[in-house]
Structure formats: structure tokens, C-alpha cells
Design an enzyme around this catalytic site. Structure first.
Site, PDB file in Angstrom:
ATOM      1  N   THR A 113       0.827  -1.209   0.000  1.00 60.01           N
ATOM      2  CA  THR A 113       0.000   0.000   0.000  1.00 60.01           C
ATOM      3  C   THR A 113       0.863   1.261   0.000  1.00 60.01           C
ATOM      4  OG1 THR A 113      -0.204   0.043   2.412  1.00 60.01           O
ATOM      5  CG2 THR A 113      -1.884  -1.186   1.192  1.00 60.01           C
ATOM      6  N   ASP A 114       0.251   2.366  -0.419  1.00 59.19           N
ATOM      7  CA  ASP A 114       0.959   3.641  -0.444  1.00 59.19           C
ATOM      8  C   ASP A 114       0.553   4.488   0.762  1.00 59.19           C
ATOM      9  OD1 ASP A 114      -1.567   4.682  -1.028  1.00 59.19           O
ATOM     10  OD2 ASP A 114      -1.122   4.994  -3.145  1.00 59.19           O
ATOM     11  N   GLN A 115       0.974   5.714   0.778  1.00 59.59           N
ATOM     12  CA  GLN A 115       0.710   6.604   1.902  1.00 59.59           C
ATOM     13  C   GLN A 115      -0.787   6.865   2.090  1.00 59.59           C
ATOM     14  OE1 GLN A 115       2.756  10.351   1.661  1.00 59.59           O
ATOM     15  NE2 GLN A 115       2.853  10.560   3.879  1.00 59.59           N
TER      16      GLN A 115
END
Length: 141
Positions: free
Chosen positions: A15-17
């Protein structure tokens, strides 16, 4: 239509931020689905590679529809979209846990000699793969 179905649990590292799956990770899940499809047809990339043949991606088309998040399970459907004895186009749908469409995609592949990257005919070099791909392609019509 002959489709392979694979479930992938979304890991935190994917996942990203924003807390959603980083776009490039869908390509990895497509590879997982493609490998599963090939295995269900009775083959393995490793056997092809032992004969000095690789199957690089030559084109990818991905449309992102809905995000997946950490802790969810994605369902990857994979099938042979097109096949002509030389090039294979795989189709993909990646679904959310609610069966909503998260991603649609295709990837195109050819087989090449590992030492020269010169293309080879799947039909000639791997007749059993060719027959299986022709069979699943006919199931679609």
C-alpha cells in the site's frame, strides 16, 4: 470461458501513503494469476526456462476502477484473451472483497530465446502449450 481464479491478501507493504494498493503491485498480482492459469493448464514457466526460452511482457494495459486496501483480499481472474501461435494476450479482472471491479487489464507476451532474445514460435517449440491455448481460446467462442 476458461478462467483461473487466485486470491491475494493485500499486504501492508503493497500500500501507499493513502492506504491503498500502489498501482504497480497490480502487475505482480497479474503475474500470480498468469502463473496460476498456466499451472492449471498443466505447464510451468520453469520448464520453458530450462529449455532456454523466456516469455517477456511486451505490452501492458491497466485500467484502475476502485481501490483495494490493506487487509482486504483481492480476487484475480485470468484468461487467454488472444493467441495466434506466436503472441499471447492474457486478460485480467481484479475484484474487491465485495466483487466490485478494481482493475481490468491485459498483458501481451512472446517467447524468446534467452541468449539472443529472438522470438520463437510457441506452436513449433511447445506444441502441447499451443494445443492447450487453442483449446481454451475455442471455449470462448
Amino acid at each position: 470461458m476458461f478462467k483461473s481464479t487466485t486470491n491475494v491478501e493485500v499486504r501492508y507493504a503493497e500500500t501507499d501513503q493513502m492506504g491503498v494498493v500502489y498501482h504497480a503491485n497490480y502487475l505482480i498480482w497479474m503475474e500470480v494469476g498468469r502463473t496460476s492459469l498456466i499451472k492449471e493448464l498443466g505447464f510451468q514457466y520453469a520448464d520453458m526456462e530450462k529449455e532456454g526460452i523466456l516469455s517477456p511482457v511486451i505490452d501492458v494495459n491497466v485500467s484502475y476502477k476502485k481501490p483495494l486496501r490493506y487487509g482486504q483480499t483481492a480476487t484475480v481472474h485470468t484468461w487467454v484473451e488472444q493467441y495466434d501461435g506466436f503472441r499471447v494476450v492474457y486478460g485480467y479482472e481484479i475484484l474487491t472483497p465485495d466483487n466490485d471491479l478494481a482493475v481490468t487489464a491485459t498483458s501481451s507476451h512472446v517467447c524468446v530465446k534467452s541468449e539472443t532474445f529472438r522470438p520463437i514460435s510457441i506452436r513449433k517449440k511447445f506444441p502441447h502449450w499451443h494445443e492447450a491455448y487453442e483449446r481454451v481460446k475455442k471455449e470462448d467462442n
